[in-house]
Design a protein around this motif. Structure first.
Motif, mmCIF file in Angstrom:
data_model
loop_
_atom_site.group_PDB
_atom_site.id
_atom_site.type_symbol
_atom_site.label_atom_id
_atom_site.label_comp_id
_atom_site.label_asym_id
_atom_site.label_seq_id
_atom_site.Cartn_x
_atom_site.Cartn_y
_atom_site.Cartn_z
ATOM 1 N N LYS A 231 1.151 -0.891 -0.111
ATOM 2 C CA LYS A 231 -0.132 0.072 -0.401
ATOM 3 C C LYS A 231 1.089 1.349 0.089
ATOM 4 C CE LYS A 231 -4.534 -1.880 2.207
ATOM 5 N NZ LYS A 231 -4.511 -2.723 3.408
ATOM 6 N N GLN A 232 0.340 2.382 -0.616
ATOM 7 C CA GLN A 232 1.146 3.574 -0.820
ATOM 8 C C GLN A 232 0.216 4.417 0.349
ATOM 9 O OE1 GLN A 232 3.617 4.667 -3.148
ATOM 10 N NE2 GLN A 232 3.563 1.545 -3.149
ATOM 11 N N TYR A 233 0.883 4.916 1.431
ATOM 12 C CA TYR A 233 1.004 4.968 2.487
ATOM 13 C C TYR A 233 0.695 6.465 2.716
ATOM 14 C CZ TYR A 233 -0.764 1.032 5.012
ATOM 15 O OH TYR A 233 -1.284 -0.024 4.776
ATOM 16 N N THR B 267 2.325 10.330 4.133
ATOM 17 C CA THR B 267 3.507 10.969 5.207
ATOM 18 C C THR B 267 3.556 12.117 5.870
ATOM 19 O OG1 THR B 267 4.848 11.070 3.977
ATOM 20 C CG2 THR B 267 4.892 8.699 4.514
ATOM 21 N N ALA C 130 -2.393 12.493 8.468
ATOM 22 C CA ALA C 130 -2.138 11.853 7.566
ATOM 23 C C ALA C 130 -2.497 10.154 8.007
ATOM 24 C CB ALA C 130 -0.646 11.242 7.795
ATOM 25 N N ASN D 274 -4.446 7.256 5.740
ATOM 26 C CA ASN D 274 -4.005 5.840 5.932
ATOM 27 C C ASN D 274 -4.969 4.785 6.327
ATOM 28 O OD1 ASN D 274 -1.818 6.750 4.207
ATOM 29 N ND2 ASN D 274 -0.551 7.035 6.649
ATOM 30 N N HIS D 275 -5.887 5.572 7.215
ATOM 31 C CA HIS D 275 -6.934 4.914 7.770
ATOM 32 C C HIS D 275 -7.847 3.707 6.220
ATOM 33 C CE1 HIS D 275 -9.122 2.260 9.989
ATOM 34 N NE2 HIS D 275 -10.288 1.871 10.344
ATOM 35 N N ILE E 274 -6.968 3.959 3.679
ATOM 36 C CA ILE E 274 -6.155 3.493 2.026
ATOM 37 C C ILE E 274 -6.645 1.782 2.572
ATOM 38 C CG2 ILE E 274 -3.916 2.593 0.816
ATOM 39 C CD1 ILE E 274 -3.343 6.190 1.539
ATOM 40 N N ASP E 275 -6.483 2.044 3.859
ATOM 41 C CA ASP E 275 -6.494 0.982 4.432
ATOM 42 C C ASP E 275 -8.075 0.163 4.308
ATOM 43 O OD1 ASP E 275 -4.016 0.047 5.848
ATOM 44 O OD2 ASP E 275 -4.186 0.775 7.521
ATOM 45 N N TYR F 206 -10.347 4.847 -0.260
ATOM 46 C CA TYR F 206 -9.692 6.349 -0.834
ATOM 47 C C TYR F 206 -9.123 6.637 -2.651
ATOM 48 C CZ TYR F 206 -4.626 8.968 -1.910
ATOM 49 O OH TYR F 206 -3.836 10.188 -1.548
ATOM 50 N N THR G 7 -8.411 14.906 0.443
ATOM 51 C CA THR G 7 -8.271 13.393 -0.258
ATOM 52 C C THR G 7 -9.770 13.152 -0.283
ATOM 53 O OG1 THR G 7 -7.080 13.803 1.948
ATOM 54 C CG2 THR G 7 -7.417 11.500 0.893
#
Lengths: 208, 208
Positions: free
Chosen positions: A4-6, A8, B148, B152-153, B155-156, B160, B168
């Motif tokens: 996964k591309q998180y 930062t 972030a 990122n959650h 994305i998980d 996303y 976002t």
């Protein structure tokens, strides 16, 4: 197995974006036209706006202008003014921002002069607007003091109606409100390294 | 000569609102229905929402619900779901917030149980939604780190799409998105003393 591309954010130096990126004023905004003719009205308005001095992008959710503060304000106001119809309920949601540490020195026009491209075409167009605002000064503990400063300036200008949950309610002529937004963006640019200023405008609402 | 009544945010103890006020989750939101029938659609949706466990107020610009987090989320989602029409472009702008130092322990229902009033009536209603979010953790220098974490959650969870200027971009089923908003509000309630979480939902946009 793909990785996964998180994102930062917050893991770099913490010093924020580049000096050049910090000069870019941006506005992400959406027009909502409560009419079956919404597409024609919005596209007609966009066609009348001279965006020669701002970088622009439109996606499914909103339009973004980026550049020098005065040109971004000028172009956003022009969108709203040219979409205005005396008999149509319409709102504008606009997020002005400057100084995000995640911002990059790209997607912007910064070398323009001080002559707004749309002001002359709007000078004689006046109508009353209901408005709410919310200011978010980022990264500083004394943010409420800055919010109070800009709200009190709205009181001085006679634009303030009342404070409400999560926002401040204003009302006034379209020119007076955008004049005030210019003050807020200028104040924040001078006093804060990163801010977000949320504005909602509403015309011809049937709600009393 | 009358004296102007200024606001005084940031001039008191700086310790924020009362402990009770800090427990109140609020959401200020606006539905925009791009149709001549917008008033009927919105009023019809509002009539279907059971708001028995949230304090509510509607003004010219938006509606506010305040109370316990799960009931506020449940009621806002119900408004959107019941306003949805397969053939009508509609957006929701929602500001979730908790912990404002200027907040007061009033205008809220807090003694309610854990049973949401609207969830059962929405369980079988599914539709895809385009979404943008922006999180503003207030008063802390390391706010980008929290942003972030919540991005990122997303994305998980597979919600996303991409990062864009000032927000976002997400997309997903209405239930998955509100499940994610519940995560964000819970994360912020546990990790931040004051936050603002801005959400835009859009359905049936003609823009590709």
């Amino acid at each position: 197995m793909s990785e996964k591309q998180y994102v930062t954010y917050g893991q770099s130096c913490g010093c924020g974006g580049t000096d050049e990126a910090k000069k870019i004023t941006g506005c992400r905004f959406s027009l909502s036209v409560m009419s079956d003719r919404y597409a024609d009205i919005i596209l007609g308005a966009l066609a009348k706006v001279d965006t020669g001095k701002v970088w622009k992008m439109t996606d499914k959710l909103s339009t973004v202008y980026r550049g020098r503060q005065l040109h971004v304000e000028d172009a956003v106001m022009a969108c709203f003014v040219h979409a205005f119809r005396p008999d149509v309920h319409m709102t504008l949601e606009a997020t002005f921002s400057k100084g995000c540490p995640g911002d990059v020195d790209a997607d912007r026009f910064m070398a323009e002069d001080d002559v707004p491209l749309n002001a002359a075409g709007m000078a004689d167009i006046h109508f009353p607007v209901a408005c709410k605002i919310a200011l978010y000064p980022m990264g500083v503990p004394d943010y409420m003091r800055h919010i109070a400063a800009v709200v009190n300036h709205a009181i001085d200008l006679g634009l303030y109606e009342r404070s409400s949950h999560y926002c401040t309610i204003l009302s006034g002529d379209i020119h007076a409100l955008f004049g005030y937004f210019h003050y807020v963006n200028t104040y924040c640019g001078e006093n804060l390294s990163h801010y977000v200023f949320e504005v909602t405008l509403s015309v011809n609402s049937p709600t009393v």
